[in-house]
Design a protein around this motif. Structure first.
Motif, PDB file in Angstrom:
ATOM      1  N   LEU A  46       0.970  -1.727  -0.068  1.00  0.00           N
ATOM      2  CA  LEU A  46       0.133  -0.126  -0.287  1.00  0.00           C
ATOM      3  C   LEU A  46       0.859   1.336   0.324  1.00  0.00           C
ATOM      4  O   LEU A  46       0.196   1.844  -1.110  1.00  0.00           O
ATOM      5  CB  LEU A  46      -0.638  -0.463   1.036  1.00  0.00           C
ATOM      6  CG  LEU A  46      -1.971  -1.158   0.955  1.00  0.00           C
ATOM      7  CD1 LEU A  46      -2.379  -0.667   2.798  1.00  0.00           C
ATOM      8  CD2 LEU A  46      -2.885  -0.830   0.400  1.00  0.00           C
ATOM      9  N   ALA A  49       1.971   1.503  -3.868  1.00  0.00           N
ATOM     10  CA  ALA A  49       1.126   1.837  -4.133  1.00  0.00           C
ATOM     11  C   ALA A  49       0.947   3.581  -3.608  1.00  0.00           C
ATOM     12  O   ALA A  49       0.551   4.058  -5.080  1.00  0.00           O
ATOM     13  CB  ALA A  49      -0.325   1.962  -4.558  1.00  0.00           C
ATOM     14  N   GLY A  54       2.498   0.411 -10.021  1.00  0.00           N
ATOM     15  CA  GLY A  54       1.589  -0.288  -9.708  1.00  0.00           C
ATOM     16  C   GLY A  54       1.362  -0.474 -11.323  1.00  0.00           C
ATOM     17  O   GLY A  54       2.431  -0.839 -11.360  1.00  0.00           O
ATOM     18  N   THR A  79       1.315  -4.617  -6.216  1.00  0.00           N
ATOM     19  CA  THR A  79       0.658  -3.434  -6.506  1.00  0.00           C
ATOM     20  C   THR A  79       0.603  -3.439  -7.543  1.00  0.00           C
ATOM     21  O   THR A  79       0.025  -2.496  -8.576  1.00  0.00           O
ATOM     22  CB  THR A  79       1.634  -2.033  -6.313  1.00  0.00           C
ATOM     23  OG1 THR A  79       3.158  -2.572  -7.337  1.00  0.00           O
ATOM     24  CG2 THR A  79       2.300  -2.526  -4.904  1.00  0.00           C
ATOM     25  N   GLY A  80       0.772  -4.567  -8.673  1.00  0.00           N
ATOM     26  CA  GLY A  80       0.564  -5.102 -10.659  1.00  0.00           C
ATOM     27  C   GLY A  80       1.719  -4.384 -10.964  1.00  0.00           C
ATOM     28  O   GLY A  80       1.993  -4.589 -12.454  1.00  0.00           O
ATOM     29  N   ARG A 157      -6.474   2.264   0.213  1.00  0.00           N
ATOM     30  CA  ARG A 157      -6.229   1.338  -0.677  1.00  0.00           C
ATOM     31  C   ARG A 157      -6.825  -0.122  -0.663  1.00  0.00           C
ATOM     32  O   ARG A 157      -6.922  -0.826   0.255  1.00  0.00           O
ATOM     33  CB  ARG A 157      -4.960   1.097  -2.007  1.00  0.00           C
ATOM     34  CG  ARG A 157      -4.633   2.757  -2.144  1.00  0.00           C
ATOM     35  CD  ARG A 157      -3.267   2.605  -2.936  1.00  0.00           C
ATOM     36  NE  ARG A 157      -2.545   4.249  -3.702  1.00  0.00           N
ATOM     37  CZ  ARG A 157      -2.775   4.606  -4.714  1.00  0.00           C
ATOM     38  NH1 ARG A 157      -3.054   3.061  -5.397  1.00  0.00           N
ATOM     39  NH2 ARG A 157      -2.372   5.316  -5.102  1.00  0.00           N
ATOM     40  N   TYR A 159      -6.647  -2.662  -0.850  1.00  0.00           N
ATOM     41  CA  TYR A 159      -5.590  -4.351  -1.570  1.00  0.00           C
ATOM     42  C   TYR A 159      -5.862  -5.602  -2.195  1.00  0.00           C
ATOM     43  O   TYR A 159      -5.418  -6.213  -2.975  1.00  0.00           O
ATOM     44  CB  TYR A 159      -4.554  -4.975   0.198  1.00  0.00           C
ATOM     45  CG  TYR A 159      -3.331  -5.784   0.102  1.00  0.00           C
ATOM     46  CD1 TYR A 159      -2.641  -5.176  -0.387  1.00  0.00           C
ATOM     47  CD2 TYR A 159      -4.186  -6.996   0.860  1.00  0.00           C
ATOM     48  CE1 TYR A 159      -1.454  -6.217  -0.328  1.00  0.00           C
ATOM     49  CE2 TYR A 159      -2.397  -7.642   0.430  1.00  0.00           C
ATOM     50  CZ  TYR A 159      -1.224  -7.017  -0.405  1.00  0.00           C
ATOM     51  OH  TYR A 159      -0.374  -7.927  -0.200  1.00  0.00           O
ATOM     52  N   MET A 162      -5.805  -4.662  -5.695  1.00  0.00           N
ATOM     53  CA  MET A 162      -5.389  -4.525  -6.291  1.00  0.00           C
ATOM     54  C   MET A 162      -4.408  -5.651  -6.992  1.00  0.00           C
ATOM     55  O   MET A 162      -4.380  -5.730  -7.888  1.00  0.00           O
ATOM     56  CB  MET A 162      -3.579  -3.627  -5.536  1.00  0.00           C
ATOM     57  CG  MET A 162      -4.013  -2.787  -5.210  1.00  0.00           C
ATOM     58  SD  MET A 162      -2.734  -1.934  -4.927  1.00  0.00           S
ATOM     59  CE  MET A 162      -2.244  -2.772  -3.420  1.00  0.00           C
TER      60      MET A 162
END
Length: 586
Positions: A46, A49, A54, A79-80, A157, A159, A162
């Motif tokens: 988090l 991010a 991301g 986060t990707g 965010r 999580y 994500m």
């Protein structure tokens, strides 16, 4: 599951209170459960991010092997974004190249020294918005922030959302091949690549949650990264400590059931044991040599599938009690097997460890194949081979002997290098650059690198790494061997000394205790010459080493003669020691 973060989420749900990682502490070792790991990863993810990590982004990790490397990696993936790995031994210029070529916008650095390295090339890194330091201080300009402060941010965010957005074909890791020649290339590996590789290891049923894995390998290397994902998949607790000088002590304290390493570690263990026995001499040396011969006879009989006579079994039982059991105790007494990869393992070293009841399972893979493509199994291990392909991996041998690999573990490509990608993945197969052959049981033997085979001026081909491994096994005082002779009329070698092993012997023999003086001493030359003659005795005349020289300094990563995975950079050695090599042929 479709991603490594979803794999971790499944692991936490399955075994929330089981031990995940064990790490050094002031009073010994301390453990984290899978639930605790998940909480720390969530907080870091988090926070990252919030900094802009991301989908489509890259985050570089410049850190040695430790718990925070794994937590940071898992957080980046959650986060990707994709993780770009950098060896902590890389120079500032090398680090800058990886960061800029990968397009990383955040760098996670281990300490203030690594931050200083990045700060020295800050002007070359206009896209890096933040450096996150694990053990260090934040900077007044806000460019450097601490990992602890990061883990407390970004709580707004979602999580789980994500993680849910990550696809199996999304980029997970960019690993830059250290390369023995040429410029590093960024290997693009997806979540599916790693999930396949980890799942194929699980199918072998080699390890379970009842095991204890000791991890010291560089996580910047694909071998270490694969082990990270495998242990999450199977739920194996892992003790982590990347300090090489602590490996022996840690084995005795932790009592792990298995450990992976590069061949250099097994060579060093073997050479230390052999040199200690030679130094003590007398009855102890005779007992050791007798036990070794007895153990190797048993090991070779097992390799042939031959029956072991009762008298031989009784002799081996005595050898085990007098010698081998003590060696196993030094490694904690619970090791079921070692795993060797990243470079060829000498058959002589494999036999010694097998004789001692410490089998080494040699495997094979490239960064481009997610590190794991072949692995020996304890029940069918065959020395000199890297075992059969892992489940789901395809293999074929090209007309020129090159090993070609196919399957889900194969990379997406080289980052930003379409021509090199097309060449490496021609006809849908990964062209490994290694020469090999398959036996009747489907086990692969690697004979040498396609580009590293020596062709003498007489037109004969010689495999240098095979000779190098044999010589290192034959002389406990040798650290590295470099066999040379391409387009020359005979083969020669450069030898370096392992001073950790040599120094006690030299002092006991009243010889010079530094490599500079020792390299030309008749006793030292005699020891190396004896090993080379022993290896030459089994070779065709064109493959025998005619001349050698002992160098004053060992090959190292820092001097540029070794890759971070401890393979010799052949071109660098030839350039640095060209005058010595030329003198062999004057």
């Amino acid at each position: 599951m479709s991603s490594i973060p979803s794999l971790l989420r499944d692991r936490i749900a399955a075994t929330p209170d089981a031990e995940a990682y064990r790490v050094p502490a002031d009073d010994g070792w301390t453990s984290l459960t899978w639930t605790e790991v998940g909480e720390r990863v969530r907080g870091l993810a988090l926070g990252l991010a919030e900094l802009g990590a991301g989908p489509g982004r890259r985050v570089s990790i410049l850190c040695s092997t430790r718990l925070e490397w794994i937590l940071s990696d898992l957080a980046v993936l959650a986060t990707g974004a994709a993780t770009t790995t950098i060896y902590p031994s890389n120079t500032a210029a090398e680090s800058a190249f990886v960061i800029t070529d990968s397009g990383s916008t955040i760098v996670i650095a281990e300490n203030d020294d690594q931050v200083a390295k990045i700060r020295s090339v800050q002007k070359e890194l206009p896209d890096v918005t933040h450096v996150v330091v694990i053990d260090g201080s934040a900077s007044d300009d806000g460019w450097v922030i601490t990992l602890d402060s990061l883990s407390g941010s970004g709580q707004e965010r979602d999580y789980d959302a994500m993680i849910g957005a990550i696809g199996s074909d999304d980029l997970a890791t960019l690993i830059y091949t250290s390369g023995t020649t040429g410029r590093p290339k960024g290997v693009e590996l997806t979540h599916d690549n790693w999930l396949y590789a980890a799942g194929s290891v699980r199918e072998l049923d080699l390890i379970s949650s009842a095991d204890l894995h000791f991890l010291w390998l560089p996580l910047s290397h694909s071998f270490g990264k694969l082990l990270e994902v495998v242990m999450i998949d199977i739920g194996v607790p892992t003790a982590i400590d990347g300090r090489l000088d602590k490996i022996a002590d840690n084995l005795g304290v932790l009592q792990p059931t298995f450990m992976a390493a590069a061949p250099r570690i097994f060579e060093k263990i073997h050479n230390t044991v052999a040199a200690t026995q030679q130094r003590e001499g007398g009855l102890k040396l005779r007992i050791f040599n007798w036990a070794r011969e007895s153990g190797i006879r048993v090991s070779r009989a097992r390799q042939r599938g031959a029956a072991i006579p009762l008298t031989t079994r009784a002799e081996y039982a005595l050898a085990d009690r007098l010698v081998f059991s003590k060696l196993r105790a030094r490694f904690g007494g619970r090791v079921r097997f070692f795993i060797s990869g990243a470079a060829p393992l000498s058959k002589d070293i494999a036999e010694f460890f097998d004789a001692a009841g410490l089998p080494i399972l040699e495997g094979y893979g490239l960064t481009e194949s997610s590190a794991g493509s072949f692995l020996n199994h304890p029940d069918t291990v065959k020395f000199g081979t890297v075992g059969p392909p892992l489940p789901g991996t395809q293999v074929r041998i090209a007309e020129d002997g090159e090993v070609l690999i196919g399957g889900r573990g194969i990379m997406r490509g080289y980052h930003g290098l379409p021509e090199e990608t097309a060449q490496a993945l021609e006809d849908g197969w990964l062209h490994t650059g290694d020469i090999g052959e398959l036996d009747s049981e489907g086990r692969l033997s690697i004979t040498d690198r396609k580009k590293e085979l020596i062709k003498t001026s007489g037109g004969k081909y010689v495999a240098p790494t095979y000779l190098e491994g044999r010589i290192k096994a034959a002389c406990p005082y040798v650290s590295h061997v470099f066999v040379h002779g391409d387009r020359r009329n005979y083969v020669t070698a450069l030898v370096t000394l392992d001073m950790d092993v040599v120094k006690p012997w030299a002092e006991a023999e009243s010889l010079p205790a530094d490599a500079g003086a020792l390299r030309e001493h008749p006793r030292m030359l005699e020891e190396v010459d004896k090993a080379i003659k022993q290896v030459n005795a089994d070779q065709a005349s064109y493959a025998t080493i005619k001349k050698f020289a002992i160098l004053a300094e060992d090959f190292t990563v820092e001097t540029g003669e070794l890759t971070p995975s401890l393979k010799i950079k052949r071109k660098a050695v030839e350039e640095r020691h060209g005058e010595t090599l030329d003198s062999f042929y004057a």
